[in-house]
Design a protein around this motif. Structure first.
Motif, PDB file in Angstrom:
ATOM      1  N   SER A 264      16.313  -5.148 -14.391  1.00 11.24           N
ATOM      2  CA  SER A 264      16.095  -4.897 -12.967  1.00 11.24           C
ATOM      3  C   SER A 264      14.786  -4.144 -12.739  1.00 11.24           C
ATOM      4  O   SER A 264      14.005  -4.488 -11.845  1.00 11.24           O
ATOM      5  CB  SER A 264      17.270  -4.095 -12.408  1.00 11.24           C
ATOM      6  N   TYR A 265      14.537  -3.132 -13.548  1.00 10.60           N
ATOM      7  CA  TYR A 265      13.279  -2.394 -13.424  1.00 10.60           C
ATOM      8  C   TYR A 265      12.090  -3.308 -13.729  1.00 10.60           C
ATOM      9  O   TYR A 265      11.038  -3.212 -13.070  1.00 10.60           O
ATOM     10  CB  TYR A 265      13.278  -1.203 -14.386  1.00 10.60           C
ATOM     11  N   LEU A 266      12.262  -4.198 -14.693  1.00 11.20           N
ATOM     12  CA  LEU A 266      11.180  -5.125 -15.041  1.00 11.20           C
ATOM     13  C   LEU A 266      10.861  -6.053 -13.874  1.00 11.20           C
ATOM     14  O   LEU A 266       9.687  -6.341 -13.598  1.00 11.20           O
ATOM     15  CB  LEU A 266      11.577  -5.933 -16.274  1.00 11.20           C
ATOM     16  N   ALA A 267      11.920  -6.521 -13.182  1.00 11.80           N
ATOM     17  CA  ALA A 267      11.693  -7.387 -12.013  1.00 11.80           C
ATOM     18  C   ALA A 267      10.953  -6.630 -10.921  1.00 11.80           C
ATOM     19  O   ALA A 267      10.008  -7.154 -10.300  1.00 11.80           O
ATOM     20  CB  ALA A 267      13.026  -7.922 -11.498  1.00 11.80           C
ATOM     21  N   ASP A 268      11.380  -5.369 -10.668  1.00 13.01           N
ATOM     22  CA  ASP A 268      10.679  -4.558  -9.662  1.00 13.01           C
ATOM     23  C   ASP A 268       9.237  -4.291 -10.083  1.00 13.01           C
ATOM     24  O   ASP A 268       8.316  -4.320  -9.246  1.00 13.01           O
ATOM     25  CB  ASP A 268      11.418  -3.229  -9.449  1.00 13.01           C
ATOM     26  N   ALA A 269       9.047  -4.030 -11.364  1.00 13.19           N
ATOM     27  CA  ALA A 269       7.690  -3.777 -11.851  1.00 13.19           C
ATOM     28  C   ALA A 269       6.817  -5.018 -11.716  1.00 13.19           C
ATOM     29  O   ALA A 269       5.634  -4.916 -11.361  1.00 13.19           O
ATOM     30  CB  ALA A 269       7.744  -3.309 -13.306  1.00 13.19           C
ATOM     31  N   ASP A 270       7.398  -6.177 -11.999  1.00 10.42           N
ATOM     32  CA  ASP A 270       6.635  -7.414 -11.825  1.00 10.42           C
ATOM     33  C   ASP A 270       6.236  -7.612 -10.364  1.00 10.42           C
ATOM     34  O   ASP A 270       5.112  -8.048 -10.064  1.00 10.42           O
ATOM     35  CB  ASP A 270       7.452  -8.617 -12.308  1.00 10.42           C
ATOM     36  N   ALA A 271       7.181  -7.311  -9.442  1.00 17.61           N
ATOM     37  CA  ALA A 271       6.866  -7.446  -8.017  1.00 17.61           C
ATOM     38  C   ALA A 271       5.756  -6.472  -7.612  1.00 17.61           C
ATOM     39  O   ALA A 271       4.813  -6.845  -6.887  1.00 17.61           O
ATOM     40  CB  ALA A 271       8.124  -7.191  -7.185  1.00 17.61           C
ATOM     41  N   GLU A 272       5.845  -5.220  -8.088  1.00 21.46           N
ATOM     42  CA  GLU A 272       4.802  -4.248  -7.776  1.00 21.46           C
ATOM     43  C   GLU A 272       3.465  -4.655  -8.401  1.00 21.46           C
ATOM     44  O   GLU A 272       2.401  -4.486  -7.782  1.00 21.46           O
ATOM     45  CB  GLU A 272       5.218  -2.864  -8.280  1.00 21.46           C
ATOM     46  N   TYR A 273       3.528  -5.196  -9.599  1.00 18.43           N
ATOM     47  CA  TYR A 273       2.297  -5.646 -10.262  1.00 18.43           C
ATOM     48  C   TYR A 273       1.658  -6.794  -9.482  1.00 18.43           C
ATOM     49  O   TYR A 273       0.430  -6.838  -9.318  1.00 18.43           O
ATOM     50  CB  TYR A 273       2.636  -6.086 -11.685  1.00 18.43           C
ATOM     51  N   SER A 274       2.513  -7.710  -8.987  1.00 16.31           N
ATOM     52  CA  SER A 274       1.991  -8.816  -8.181  1.00 16.31           C
ATOM     53  C   SER A 274       1.373  -8.293  -6.884  1.00 16.31           C
ATOM     54  O   SER A 274       0.308  -8.767  -6.456  1.00 16.31           O
ATOM     55  CB  SER A 274       3.115  -9.807  -7.870  1.00 16.31           C
ATOM     56  N   LYS A 275       2.018  -7.296  -6.251  1.00 12.72           N
ATOM     57  CA  LYS A 275       1.460  -6.716  -5.028  1.00 12.72           C
ATOM     58  C   LYS A 275       0.123  -6.035  -5.311  1.00 12.72           C
ATOM     59  O   LYS A 275      -0.826  -6.138  -4.517  1.00 12.72           O
ATOM     60  CB  LYS A 275       2.449  -5.718  -4.436  1.00 12.72           C
ATOM     61  N   LEU A 276       0.047  -5.330  -6.437  1.00  8.25           N
ATOM     62  CA  LEU A 276      -1.207  -4.666  -6.789  1.00  8.25           C
ATOM     63  C   LEU A 276      -2.322  -5.687  -7.030  1.00  8.25           C
ATOM     64  O   LEU A 276      -3.471  -5.488  -6.621  1.00  8.25           O
ATOM     65  CB  LEU A 276      -1.007  -3.790  -8.026  1.00  8.25           C
ATOM     66  N   ARG A 277      -1.970  -6.784  -7.713  1.00  8.03           N
ATOM     67  CA  ARG A 277      -2.969  -7.835  -7.939  1.00  8.03           C
ATOM     68  C   ARG A 277      -3.419  -8.444  -6.616  1.00  8.03           C
ATOM     69  O   ARG A 277      -4.614  -8.707  -6.416  1.00  8.03           O
ATOM     70  CB  ARG A 277      -2.390  -8.917  -8.841  1.00  8.03           C
ATOM     71  N   ASN A 278      -2.458  -8.666  -5.713  1.00 11.18           N
ATOM     72  CA  ASN A 278      -2.792  -9.208  -4.398  1.00 11.18           C
ATOM     73  C   ASN A 278      -3.697  -8.245  -3.641  1.00 11.18           C
ATOM     74  O   ASN A 278      -4.686  -8.650  -3.015  1.00 11.18           O
ATOM     75  CB  ASN A 278      -1.503  -9.476  -3.621  1.00 11.18           C
ATOM     76  N   LYS A 279      -3.367  -6.960  -3.685  1.00  9.40           N
ATOM     77  CA  LYS A 279      -4.186  -5.969  -2.988  1.00  9.40           C
ATOM     78  C   LYS A 279      -5.572  -5.878  -3.603  1.00  9.40           C
ATOM     79  O   LYS A 279      -6.582  -5.756  -2.892  1.00  9.40           O
ATOM     80  CB  LYS A 279      -3.495  -4.600  -3.037  1.00  9.40           C
ATOM     81  N   TYR A 280      -5.639  -5.937  -4.939  1.00  8.49           N
ATOM     82  CA  TYR A 280      -6.938  -5.881  -5.615  1.00  8.49           C
ATOM     83  C   TYR A 280      -7.812  -7.068  -5.195  1.00  8.49           C
ATOM     84  O   TYR A 280      -8.998  -6.907  -4.890  1.00  8.49           O
ATOM     85  CB  TYR A 280      -6.729  -5.876  -7.128  1.00  8.49           C
ATOM     86  N   ALA A 281      -7.197  -8.265  -5.190  1.00  9.05           N
ATOM     87  CA  ALA A 281      -7.962  -9.455  -4.782  1.00  9.05           C
ATOM     88  C   ALA A 281      -8.395  -9.352  -3.326  1.00  9.05           C
ATOM     89  O   ALA A 281      -9.526  -9.730  -2.970  1.00  9.05           O
ATOM     90  CB  ALA A 281      -7.124 -10.714  -5.013  1.00  9.05           C
ATOM     91  N   SER A 282      -7.501  -8.842  -2.464  1.00  7.19           N
ATOM     92  CA  SER A 282      -7.836  -8.706  -1.041  1.00  7.19           C
ATOM     93  C   SER A 282      -8.988  -7.727  -0.846  1.00  7.19           C
ATOM     94  O   SER A 282      -9.913  -7.986  -0.070  1.00  7.19           O
ATOM     95  CB  SER A 282      -6.603  -8.250  -0.256  1.00  7.19           C
ATOM     96  N   VAL A 283      -8.923  -6.601  -1.548  1.00  2.00           N
ATOM     97  CA  VAL A 283      -9.997  -5.607  -1.424  1.00  2.00           C
ATOM     98  C   VAL A 283     -11.303  -6.173  -1.978  1.00  2.00           C
ATOM     99  O   VAL A 283     -12.385  -5.930  -1.421  1.00  2.00           O
ATOM    100  CB  VAL A 283      -9.601  -4.301  -2.154  1.00  2.00           C
ATOM    101  N   GLU A 284     -11.196  -6.935  -3.074  1.00  2.00           N
ATOM    102  CA  GLU A 284     -12.401  -7.526  -3.660  1.00  2.00           C
ATOM    103  C   GLU A 284     -13.045  -8.505  -2.684  1.00  2.00           C
ATOM    104  O   GLU A 284     -14.273  -8.518  -2.508  1.00  2.00           O
ATOM    105  CB  GLU A 284     -12.040  -8.230  -4.967  1.00  2.00           C
ATOM    106  N   VAL A 285     -12.203  -9.348  -2.040  1.00  2.00           N
ATOM    107  CA  VAL A 285     -12.731 -10.286  -1.050  1.00  2.00           C
ATOM    108  C   VAL A 285     -13.243  -9.526   0.171  1.00  2.00           C
ATOM    109  O   VAL A 285     -14.285  -9.872   0.750  1.00  2.00           O
ATOM    110  CB  VAL A 285     -11.648 -11.305  -0.645  1.00  2.00           C
ATOM    111  N   ARG A 286     -12.524  -8.475   0.577  1.00  2.00           N
ATOM    112  CA  ARG A 286     -12.935  -7.693   1.745  1.00  2.00           C
ATOM    113  C   ARG A 286     -14.300  -7.060   1.513  1.00  2.00           C
ATOM    114  O   ARG A 286     -15.107  -6.923   2.444  1.00  2.00           O
ATOM    115  CB  ARG A 286     -11.878  -6.624   2.040  1.00  2.00           C
TER     116      ARG A 286
END
Length: 449
Positions: A264-286
């Motif tokens: 369960s923690y791994l699934a939450d961590a994967d979701a947070e990791y995906s959000k961080l990657r999305n935010k990183y890409a968004s900031v990079e594009v921004r």
């Protein structure tokens, strides 16, 4: 004059004698005017039978055939504050040239090292995910070891139970044999006692048999205790077998619970990791959106925002660009009742604002200063005030359009139809009838519309 006398007075004699009659002669100028009017009337009557080419008239502007070649307004994708202008109005820019630089106005993007911070968070979260995966793998191994230990322990307990059962069978068999021996010893002792009372055997033989009975009885009691002990061993083996299953079931359940928590923690961590990657890409594009660049080559028409330090909102228009070398066309607006008479490829005569022209809509051969075109597009829906838009492109077989034409210039045009007498065209205009064709548009023309 009153017909009183039979003698008549000649008119020429009266004209000679009466001055007033002399002044009533028809003037020469009146005769000339009458002749001119008669001539003009005859000429107009003849003109009524001259051929006149019907046409559909419309007004419009110069535009581009391709949407990408039309004047384009560039918007900013993010809100910000104007930091620097890199162009001037009327300047030619190529695709990718920087037009404007803006800075952030949202506090969450103020950190100049924001991308580095996000990268560190991504690395930390990735390490946490890797450690959790290792934990899940270790728990899987632990569960497998517990299940294997349970199998071995169960086999060991089952073997011990079988040994206890075999021992119980052996002791029970020996105990049953001893019971028989005890019965025999009791019968012998009873017979010896009867013989002793009758004086048939000696006291020594009687006591020997009595001692034998006691030995057999003592051995029976010992074997009975041994049987009871074997039964207890069987019961203990069964209890131990049951306790092993319960003990290992508890350990396995605990390990599986720990594994479920880790997963369960791994699934939450994967979701947070995906959000961080999305935010990183968004900031990079921004970050790249802080520089507004030209999407294609062209001329800067007008800056819609001015000055430095001015705040602009998201999707606010910043500048207008006219693409370079557009494929020019003319958009004309015609009445709805005239649209069925039009088809793609039909000839159109055009008069541009700023180019002197003397045009006769019904006699295009004598028109001066007009340009030719062909219908390329006919809209399927009305545009403004119930009119329909048509797009006209240059006629390759006619005079080229002026190079100096600018987007938005006014145009007056008329689509050429069939030849009819002038009197018919006047009658049609007076009655407000639409132009007509000698034959309806062909099936190919209708499909091309």
């Amino acid at each position: 004059m009153l017909q009183i006398s039979n003698e008549k007075i000649k008119e020429y004699e009266l004209e000679k004698k009466l001055y007033s009659l002399k002044t009533l002669n028809t003037p020469r100028s009146g005769k000339i005017l009458a002749r001119w009017l008669i001539g003009i009337g005859l000429f107009g009557f003849v003109v009524l039978f001259l051929p006149w080419q019907q046409n559909i008239q419309g007004n419009g502007t110069v535009t581009a055939l391709n949407p990408q070649d039309r004047p384009q307004t560039i918007q900013t994708a993010i809100p910000g504050k104007i930091e620097k202008w890199h162009i001037q109005e009327g300047q030619y820019v190529t695709k990718g040239d920087t037009i404007l630089t803006i800075s952030e106005i949202k506090d969450e993007y103020f950190d100049p090292q924001l991308l580095t911070r996000l990268q560190e968070q991504l690395q930390a979260k990735e390490q946490s995910i890797q450690a959790t995966k290792e934990k899940v793998k270790a728990l899987d191994n632990q569960i497998a070891a517990l299940q294997q230990g349970l199998t071995y322990s169960l086999q060991k307990a089952q073997n011990k139970l079988k040994q206890a059962q075999y021992k119980l069978i052996s002791d029970s068999t020996e105990y049953q044999a001893e019971i028989v021996q005890n019965d025999i010893a009791l019968r012998r002792f009873a017979g010896a006692e009867s013989l002793y009372k009758n004086g048939l055997i000696s006291l020594t033989d009687f006591e020997t048999r009595k001692l034998k009975r006691q030995e057999v009885s003592a051995k029976l009691i010992s074997l009975e205790n041994k049987v009871l002990a074997s039964r207890n061993e069987v019961l203990n083996a069964k209890v131990e077998l049951s306790s092993i299953s319960a003990e290992y079931a508890d350990k396995i359940a605990k390990s599986q619970s720990d594994k479920s928590s880790a997963v369960s923690y791994l699934a939450d961590a994967d979701a947070e990791y995906s959000k961080l990657r999305n935010k990183y890409a968004s900031v990079e594009v921004r970050t790249t959106q802080r520089s507004i660049v030209a999407p294609q080559s062209g001329f800067v028409v007008k800056a819609l925002k001015a000055g430095l330090g001015e705040t602009i909102k998201e999707n606010d228009p910043v500048v207008t660009i006219q693409p370079d070398k557009p494929m020019k066309a003319v958009e004309l607006y015609v009445k709805a009742m005239d649209v069925p008479l039009l088809s793609k490829g039909r000839t159109v005569r055009l008069e541009f604002d700023g180019w002197p022209a003397l045009q006769f809509s019904g006699w295009p051969s004598v028109a001066v200063g007009t340009f030719g075109g062909k219908i390329a597009v006919i809209d399927y829906v009305n545009s403004q005030a119930g009119t329909y838009r048509i797009l006209v492109t240059p006629d390759p077989n006619d005079q080229p359009w002026p190079e100096q034409l600018r987007m938005g210039s006014g145009v007056y045009g008329w689509a050429m139809l069939n030849d009819v007498p002038i009197w018919y065209e006047i009658w049609r205009q007076l009655n407000g009838f639409p132009p007509n064709l000698q034959s309806a548009p062909t099936e190919g023309e209708q499909k091309s519309k």
